[in-house]
Design an enzyme around this catalytic site. Structure first.
Site, PDB file in Angstrom:
ATOM      1  N   LYS A 240      74.297  56.225  20.958  1.00  0.00           N
ATOM      2  CA  LYS A 240      74.698  57.480  21.602  1.00  0.00           C
ATOM      3  C   LYS A 240      74.588  57.332  23.116  1.00  0.00           C
ATOM      4  CE  LYS A 240      73.011  60.811  18.098  1.00  0.00           C
ATOM      5  NZ  LYS A 240      74.263  61.487  17.739  1.00  0.00           N
ATOM      6  N   ARG A 314      73.920  61.364   6.534  1.00  0.00           N
ATOM      7  CA  ARG A 314      74.515  61.477   5.202  1.00  0.00           C
ATOM      8  C   ARG A 314      74.121  60.299   4.316  1.00  0.00           C
ATOM      9  NH1 ARG A 314      80.390  61.946   7.684  1.00  0.00           N
ATOM     10  NH2 ARG A 314      79.051  62.697   9.374  1.00  0.00           N
TER      11      ARG A 314
HETATM   12  N1  BES Z   1      72.221  63.870  14.354  1.00  0.00           N
HETATM   13  C1  BES Z   1      73.599  63.781  14.619  1.00  0.00           C
HETATM   14  C2  BES Z   1      74.299  65.121  14.613  1.00  0.00           C
HETATM   15  C3  BES Z   1      73.963  66.104  15.685  1.00  0.00           C
HETATM   16  C4  BES Z   1      74.330  65.874  16.991  1.00  0.00           C
HETATM   17  C5  BES Z   1      73.392  67.295  15.339  1.00  0.00           C
HETATM   18  C6  BES Z   1      74.061  66.811  17.958  1.00  0.00           C
HETATM   19  C7  BES Z   1      73.120  68.243  16.301  1.00  0.00           C
HETATM   20  C8  BES Z   1      73.448  67.984  17.607  1.00  0.00           C
HETATM   21  C9  BES Z   1      74.285  62.922  13.553  1.00  0.00           C
HETATM   22  O1  BES Z   1      73.535  61.902  13.022  1.00  0.00           O
HETATM   23  C10 BES Z   1      75.492  62.346  14.183  1.00  0.00           C
HETATM   24  O2  BES Z   1      75.332  61.595  15.098  1.00  0.00           O
HETATM   25  N2  BES Z   1      76.671  62.684  13.678  1.00  0.00           N
HETATM   26  C11 BES Z   1      77.902  62.223  14.201  1.00  0.00           C
HETATM   27  C12 BES Z   1      78.783  61.839  13.037  1.00  0.00           C
HETATM   28  C13 BES Z   1      80.046  61.129  13.435  1.00  0.00           C
HETATM   29  C14 BES Z   1      79.704  59.767  14.006  1.00  0.00           C
HETATM   30  C15 BES Z   1      80.916  61.001  12.209  1.00  0.00           C
HETATM   31  C16 BES Z   1      78.533  63.344  14.998  1.00  0.00           C
HETATM   32  O3  BES Z   1      78.448  64.503  14.592  1.00  0.00           O
HETATM   33  O4  BES Z   1      79.081  63.057  16.053  1.00  0.00           O
HETATM   34 MN    MN Z   2      73.629  60.123  14.173  1.00  0.00          MN
END
Ligand code: BES
Ligand code: MN
Ligand code: ZN
Length: 460
Positions: A240, A314
């Site tokens: 990230k 997931r």
């Molecule tokens: N933990 C994050 C989701 C998240 C981000 C929740 C910011 C609340 C605030 C999750 O693991 C994630 O990174 N999801 C990605 C999925 C994508 C790569 C398909 C997302 O939502 O960008």
């Molecule tokens: Mn993530």
């Protein structure tokens, strides 16, 4: 952190709750000196205003809390908590003006306004204590407040002190408090016990991944709660950017929420067979981290192509859900800070949830209203199933294009539940700025609504 009501004594101050509409009539009934004080203080009954009125000797004899108007109240929740936070030290008993059907919610709000996160620094405690209003179940409300405070503490604690072992310790402490059984599978034992995706996501971190499995209650319908316990989410090799990583200590918000809800269920003695499953991992970066393009075989046997290591939640939930489903409980509920897309769709104030059962939906929405815990239904939209099928494996963890990101994540999870009723919450778990009873920081979402809905949902 404890959540307690005061006991009435002769120093307890009577508190009048006054809406803008009601103020004039109330004032007209008071002595001239009281009228003058209220007038001079600028108290208008505005939402969140607080005033103490002195008697002849200069000591406070009565207190007022502004209750605003309908429009102001519709914009928020916990309408007394703002005033409660402004009142000076003392014990208060609501004397008039609070609608009876609001007293339980407002009493809860008062307790929640007293939350402080004190692990790293002492904070100034809330000065005003409330004597529990008549006709409410004070013990029930205190249990709800304590559950919410547990959730907040767990989320607020940074990853340096809330790694998988610490999350396990918190679950063990809760289990001990309530006489629950707890079983934890750690590190390579995850592979031996066929929980491969939990291992894969967590293996790059120094603190070993684990599955926490807590059980409580031996009669009644079976309820299994599954919470995402990603103690820190770097994104993995699909790292990230800094701005997106900053808050990722809260990525165990689902785990914190189900532990808070479990406290509420156990403390109020709900007649259920409760099971709580928490895959606790750090999504970290190292030479042995899982990679984009890898294909994993899940506990259930479904294969998953990794198209983004940042879609880790997931993966760990899928194995936990498959395990939950083997027991065929009456209801499985997962809670997870699963997608940024959920936050984009509904923002931090609403808890988006998925359910295919109209009975679940109606019970939850009624309860959400009374619990001041707003939820918003999202669709398990079958037409998007194709988006999570990559062709080369059974499932894709991160569909290209990013359409309907929260929905495709929910559909992914649903593939792992075939024997039980299933509902899923894609929560944010964080209050971005101070609001009455909800300080900036970790926040439970959907838990109080669920607690209130469970009796109806499970036929208790
Ligand atoms: N933990 C994050 C989701 C998240 C981000 C929740 C910011 C609340 C605030 C999750 O693991 C994630 O990174 N999801 C990605 C999925 C994508 C790569 C398909 C997302 O939502 O960008
Ligand atoms: Mn993530
Ligand atoms: Zn995550």
């Amino acid at each position: 952190m404890s959540a307690e009501f005061a006991t009435a004594s002769d120093t307890t101050l009577p508190l009048h709750v006054l809406s803008e509409d009601a103020l004039e009539k109330w004032r007209a009934e008071q002595d001239a000196s009281v009228q003058a004080w209220v007038e001079a203080s600028g108290f208008t009954g505005g939402l969140g205003q607080a005033l103490v009125v002195p008697g002849a000797e200069g000591k406070p004899v009565v207190a007022l809390a502004g209750y605003g108007n309908d429009a102001a109240r519709r914009r928020g929740r916990f309408h007394l908590a703002g005033a409660a936070a402004r009142l000076p030290k003392g014990d208060y008993k609501i004397e008039s003006g609070l609608p009876e059907d609001q007293s339980a919610t407002e009493a809860l709000g008062w307790l929640l306004a007293g939350y402080r996160f004190e692990r790293y620094r002492d904070q100034i405690p809330m000065a005003a204590k409330l004597v529990a209003p008549e006709g409410i179940d004070a013990a029930h409300i205190a249990a709800v407040a304590q559950g919410e405070m547990l959730t907040r503490d767990l989320i607020n604690t940074p990853a340096s002190d809330m790694g998988p072992p610490d999350l396990e310790a918190a679950a063990r402490k809760l289990a001990e408090q309530h006489g629950a059984k707890i079983d934890v599978t750690t590190g390579d034992a995850l592979l031996e016990n066929n929980l491969p995706m939990i291992h894969t996501v967590g293996r790059a971190a120094d603190r070993a991944p684990r599955l926490i499995d807590m059980r409580w209650g031996d009669a009644g319908p079976k309820l299994t709660l599954v919470g995402k316990g990603v103690c820190f989410d770097t994104g993995g090799l699909n790292l990230k950017p800094g701005a997106s990583m900053g808050l990722m200590k809260k990525d165990m918000g689902g785990a914190a929420a189900v532990l808070g809800l479990a406290h509420m269920i156990m403390a109020t003695g709900l007649a259920v067979q409760l099971r709580v499953l928490i895959p606790a991992v750090e999504n970290s970066v190292s030479g042995n981290a899982f990679r984009p393009g890898d294909i994993l075989t899940s506990r259930k046997g479904l294969t998953v192509e990794i198209n983004n290591t940042d879609a880790e939640g997931r993966l760990v939930l899928a194995d936990a859900l498959a395990l939950a489903d083997e027991d065929a409980p009456d209801q499985i509920i997962s809670m997870a800070t699963l997608t940024g897309a959920a936050r984009v769709a509904v923002g931090p104030d609403l808890a988006p949830y998925y359910s295919d059962e109209s009975a679940f939906v109606s019970a939850l929405e009624t309860a959400a209203n009374s619990a001041a815990d707003p939820v918003w239904r999202m669709p398990f939209h079958d037409a998007y199933e194709a988006l999570i099928e990559p062709g080369i494996a059974d499932l894709d963890n991160a569909p290209k294009g990013g359409f309907a990101g929260s929905i495709t994540a929910a559909l992914f999870l649903r593939r792992f539940v075939t024997e039980s009723k299933y509902a899923h919450f894609d929560i944010y778990g964080w209050q971005p700025s101070d609001a009455p009873a909800r300080p900036k920081g970790g926040a439970g979402q959907g838990t109080r609504a669920l607690l209130a809905a469970l009796p109806k949902l499970l036929d208790l």
